[in-house]
Motif scaffolding. Structure first.
Motif, PDB file in Angstrom:
ATOM      1  N   UNK A 293       0.828  -1.209   0.000  1.00 24.70           N
ATOM      2  CA  UNK A 293       0.000   0.000   0.000  1.00 24.70           C
ATOM      3  C   UNK A 293       0.861   1.258   0.000  1.00 24.70           C
ATOM      4  N   UNK A 294       1.924   1.240   0.772  1.00 28.52           N
ATOM      5  CA  UNK A 294       2.817   2.405   0.839  1.00 28.52           C
ATOM      6  C   UNK A 294       3.442   2.684  -0.523  1.00 28.52           C
ATOM      7  N   UNK A 295       3.884   1.630  -1.185  1.00 32.37           N
ATOM      8  CA  UNK A 295       4.537   1.819  -2.482  1.00 32.37           C
ATOM      9  C   UNK A 295       3.522   2.226  -3.555  1.00 32.37           C
ATOM     10  N   UNK A 296       2.327   1.676  -3.491  1.00 33.00           N
ATOM     11  CA  UNK A 296       1.290   2.078  -4.446  1.00 33.00           C
ATOM     12  C   UNK A 296       0.961   3.560  -4.294  1.00 33.00           C
ATOM     13  N   UNK A 297       0.863   4.017  -3.059  1.00 30.80           N
ATOM     14  CA  UNK A 297       0.553   5.428  -2.834  1.00 30.80           C
ATOM     15  C   UNK A 297       1.676   6.327  -3.352  1.00 30.80           C
ATOM     16  N   UNK A 298       2.924   5.906  -3.167  1.00 32.29           N
ATOM     17  CA  UNK A 298       4.055   6.687  -3.670  1.00 32.29           C
ATOM     18  C   UNK A 298       3.999   6.796  -5.186  1.00 32.29           C
ATOM     19  N   UNK A 305      -1.557  11.788  -8.986  1.00 31.72           N
ATOM     20  CA  UNK A 305      -2.876  11.419  -8.487  1.00 31.72           C
ATOM     21  C   UNK A 305      -2.900  11.515  -6.963  1.00 31.72           C
ATOM     22  N   UNK A 306      -4.089  11.784  -6.427  1.00 31.60           N
ATOM     23  CA  UNK A 306      -4.217  11.907  -4.982  1.00 31.60           C
ATOM     24  C   UNK A 306      -4.063  10.568  -4.280  1.00 31.60           C
ATOM     25  N   UNK A 307      -4.478   9.515  -4.937  1.00 35.01           N
ATOM     26  CA  UNK A 307      -4.439   8.194  -4.321  1.00 35.01           C
ATOM     27  C   UNK A 307      -4.275   7.134  -5.395  1.00 35.01           C
ATOM     28  N   UNK A 308      -3.931   5.936  -4.963  1.00 29.61           N
ATOM     29  CA  UNK A 308      -3.810   4.830  -5.911  1.00 29.61           C
ATOM     30  C   UNK A 308      -5.177   4.453  -6.460  1.00 29.61           C
ATOM     31  N   UNK A 309      -6.209   4.636  -5.648  1.00 27.86           N
ATOM     32  CA  UNK A 309      -7.566   4.369  -6.119  1.00 27.86           C
ATOM     33  C   UNK A 309      -7.916   5.306  -7.272  1.00 27.86           C
ATOM     34  N   UNK A 310      -7.566   6.580  -7.127  1.00 30.98           N
ATOM     35  CA  UNK A 310      -7.849   7.536  -8.197  1.00 30.98           C
ATOM     36  C   UNK A 310      -7.073   7.173  -9.458  1.00 30.98           C
ATOM     37  N   UNK A 311      -5.817   6.766  -9.279  1.00 32.45           N
ATOM     38  CA  UNK A 311      -4.991   6.354 -10.421  1.00 32.45           C
ATOM     39  C   UNK A 311      -5.617   5.170 -11.143  1.00 32.45           C
ATOM     40  N   UNK A 319     -14.469   5.906 -13.955  1.00 33.41           N
ATOM     41  CA  UNK A 319     -13.614   7.093 -14.098  1.00 33.41           C
ATOM     42  C   UNK A 319     -13.079   7.670 -12.786  1.00 33.41           C
ATOM     43  N   UNK A 320     -13.912   7.798 -11.748  1.00 31.34           N
ATOM     44  CA  UNK A 320     -13.450   8.425 -10.507  1.00 31.34           C
ATOM     45  C   UNK A 320     -13.916   7.638  -9.283  1.00 31.34           C
ATOM     46  N   UNK A 321     -13.142   7.687  -8.174  1.00 32.73           N
ATOM     47  CA  UNK A 321     -13.591   7.067  -6.932  1.00 32.73           C
ATOM     48  C   UNK A 321     -14.918   7.649  -6.444  1.00 32.73           C
TER      49      UNK A 321
END
Length: 707
Positions: A293-298, A305-311, A319-321
């Motif tokens: 999770x840490x690496x995905x967020x980085x 992107x604000x978050x990995x979910x948004x990406x 399209x969006x969370x």
């Protein structure tokens, strides 16, 4: 579930540079060249024989190393050819199209490695395949994060715009998607930041594999006396191993879990199973998940992107969370009331030994209570029902349905080689022309160190020859863990097993029939929140009276299900839809929120359980997330909502098909050609519009769920 290690820009390989230096180990060139020839002929539409498809699987550790090293070296040469081309000589075929071909040829080998790592009975082979797959992933990340490659594609894009070059629709889509993906992968960043993204992706790939391996290699079990298995089916008990003291060994795979949790009347036995099953791969995978999770967020932050979910969701239908949250809230508002009514109904008459505090059940008793209600009030006994679904005749019935509707012809044979003696091979041809379309391996029974759930894995996609338009032969694999046969009985499937097989077979049909010009769009290479739509649409066929009669056959009397039993089956579809959908909402919110906020997996799991599963007593020792394999898969990760999202469209399509005729050949042709046959070469919204002849609607979903 569809398993797919999608080796595009977002995946990973190599410790050495791809443009200089050799492979990290020696390989025998000739061993790979035969495979290279098979893959090349496949891309040109040459019909492959069964022996050719089997040859794609390495049989020894040496072959694993040879295949991986050979595939990497050939890909390196091809990539150098792309880079060596001068800008004024660039064409679509030698640049954009060439990259698709390079990825395809490498991915065929990688898919074979990933599959064998999941199912091969030999530990040395699994280890070798895992290492080879990881190496190939790292290579791909290095290769497609090369700025010179990105610049070459940009030059071609600019040149095509200046010269006003005309591309065919699928060519234009591939060009647009290639450039979009380059940007999503950070090729526009400075070299220092890009290098950081590359290393993070390598780390993420290794962590994902580690997470999946920990689940597959968790061989948790407990031993009990026969009296502690009261209520469990005789075939299940007879299939269990015995320890030195004569106790029955119960392994924590999914079929065993469901059998114990739904049928065993001994609460202590259910509790043992519950506690072991929901701690699989824990605590190892907790640490892995936190790091992942840490690496995905980085990565998401570096890419803007604000978050990995948004990406992730940026590249989906949703399209969006925010749109996903809106979708999940709409469903929650409609189903919560039904879930409450279900709990009120079931709690009126509880079996002995079930803990219930007025609002929630013991977690190890919830499945048992539901099954008790089904048997007593709906007169549905899962064990009795299973007698109508012996594996051989049931599969034949399933095949007949698919053959008739889609205009296909199947033939099951034993492959000339397979990783296990129980594996079968189905040849798939067009019913009218007799032309071979594809091969489907089926690996249906559990064994130690095998992937514990059911899934479809793509092996060789169907590609349309650029000149003739002829479709190449595809190949796929279905993995399941169905009950084993005993001396007295054949292998009998629970009704849920039959639905599962129908589902996975739907994935296989989508993969095999989805023929496109480019591998990037072939088969199930569609938007991730659409990929479950065809398979979930086919699930619904298992609740149709005519289909149920075709698929069922009592293993003794040889009679199909009678109308009364079919009516009961259709009744149980809705009896727990409220609590089932709430659980799916909970898992969707868990996966989404985990990739949006800095939440610890344990803490968030407890919060989600209280909100979406209030009918089950809180249990802070439950660590199901450690074996929640979707979290590690980059196809899912934050996108577990895919199942519910796709279910909405699946039901809309199913009822539209049913209205026109489940056995209408024209409808079947439409589904085969427009719904399955386009792969990802046409946007999902347009596919739905072409099939439905109207805008998609959510109402079929709510009507079907009884809310």
């Amino acid at each position: 579930m569809r398993v797919k290690y999608e080796m595009v820009l977002s995946c990973v390989v190599v410790w050495c540079s791809i443009f200089c230096g050799g492979c990290s180990y020696y390989y025998q060139k000739d061993a790979y060249m035969d495979i290279e020839k098979i893959i090349e002929e496949h891309g040109r539409g040459v019909a492959l024989g069964a022996a050719d498809v089997v040859a794609l699987f390495p049989h020894t550790v040496q072959q694993v190393n040879d295949y991986a090293a050979g595939a990497i070296q050939r890909a390196r040469q091809a990539l150098n050819d792309v880079l060596a081309c001068s800008d004024d000589k660039r064409t679509f075929n030698n640049t954009i199209g060439a990259l698709d071909t390079i990825r395809h040829r490498l991915c065929v080998i990688a898919e074979a490695m990933s599959v064998l790592e999941m199912i091969h009975p030999d530990q040395a082979m699994r280890n070798a395949c895992q290492e080879a797959f990881l190496t190939m992933q790292r290579f791909l990340v290095d290769a497609f994060h090369e700025k010179r490659l990105y610049q070459a594609c940009k030059e071609y894009q600019a040149r095509s715009e200046v010269l006003k070059l005309q591309h065919q629709p699928e060519e234009q889509l591939l060009l647009d998607e290639t450039m979009r993906e380059f940007t999503r992968e950070g090729l526009h960043l400075s070299q220092d930041l890009l290098d950081e993204v590359i290393q993070l992706k390598k780390d993420m790939a290794a962590l994902s594999i580690s997470f999946e391996s920990a689940i597959a290699q968790d061989n948790s079990f407990f031993a009990v006396a026969k009296k502690e298995l009261d209520g469990v089916s005789v075939p299940f008990i007879e299939s269990c191993e015995r320890d030195a003291q004569g106790a029955y060994i119960i392994r924590c795979n999914t079929p065993s879990y469901l059998e114990i949790m739904e049928h065993c009347s001994v609460a202590d036995t259910r509790k043992k199973m519950y506690e072991l099953y929901n701690k699989r791969a824990y605590p190892a995978n907790e640490r892995v998940l936190v790091e992942l999770l840490e690496k995905r967020q980085k990565v998401a932050t570096l890419l803007g992107f604000e978050s990995y979910a948004q990406f992730q969701i940026d590249d989906t239908m949703a399209k969006t969370p925010a749109r996903v949250h809106e979708f999940l809230r709409e469903i929650e508002q409609r189903v919560f009331g039904k879930a409450q009514k279900e709990i009120e109904t079931w709690s009126q008459d509880l079996p002995v030994g079930v803990g219930f505090n007025g609002t929630a059940f013991d977690p190890w008793s919830f499945g048992f209570v539901k099954n008790y209600f089904k048997k007593k009030y709906l007169s549905v006994d899962e064990h009795e029902l299973a007698e109508y679904f012996p594996v051989a005749t049931t599969l034949e019935g399933v095949f007949n349905v698919y053959q008739s509707f889609l205009g296909l012809s199947f033939n099951m044979v034993k492959p000339v080689w397979a990783w296990h003696e129980s594996v079968d091979l189905i040849t798939i041809a067009d019913a009218k022309t007799k032309e071979l379309i594809g091969y489907l391996f089926v690996d249906l029974y559990p064994r130690d160190n095998k992937y514990t759930h059911a899934c479809m894995a793509g092996l060789l996609p169907s590609l349309l020859d650029k000149t003739s338009g002829k479709a190449s032969v595809a190949a796929a694999l279905i993995i399941a863990n169905f009950p084993q046969p005993t001396a007295e009985r054949p292998a009998l499937l629970k009704f849920d097993d039959v639905v599962t097989f129908f589902h996975e077979f739907g994935h296989a049909m989508h993969y095999i029939l989805g023929a496109t010009r480019f591998s990037a769009f072939a088969g199930t290479n569609v938007k991730s929140d659409f990929v479950e739509t065809p398979s979930q649409m086919f699930e619904e066929w298992m609740y149709d009276e005519t289909i149920l009669q075709q698929v069922s056959c009592h293993y003794k009397t040889k009679q199909p299900l009678n109308p009364d039993m079919i009516k009961k089956i259709r009744a149980i579809k809705h009896f727990d839809s409220g609590t089932f959908i709430l659980r799916q909402l909970g898992l969707s919110m868990y996966a989404l929120t985990l990739h949006e906020k800095k939440s610890h997996p344990c803490q968030l799991w407890d919060e989600i359980a209280r909100t979406y599963m209030p009918f089950i007593k809180a249990d802070k020792e439950n660590r199901f997330f450690a074996s929640f394999g979707h979290l590690a898969s980059d196809l899912y990760a934050s996108k577990y909502y895919n199942y519910l999202w796709a279910k909405v469209y699946a039901l809309d399509v199913f009822y539209a098909v049913k209205e026109r005729g489940l056995f209408d050949p024209e409808v079947g042709a439409c589904i085969r050609n427009e719904f399955l046959g386009k792969g990802g070469s046409v946007a999902p919204d347009l596919i739905l519009k072409n099939v439905l002849k109207r805008p998609a609607s959510v109402e079929a979903f709510f009507d079907d769920m009884g809310v």
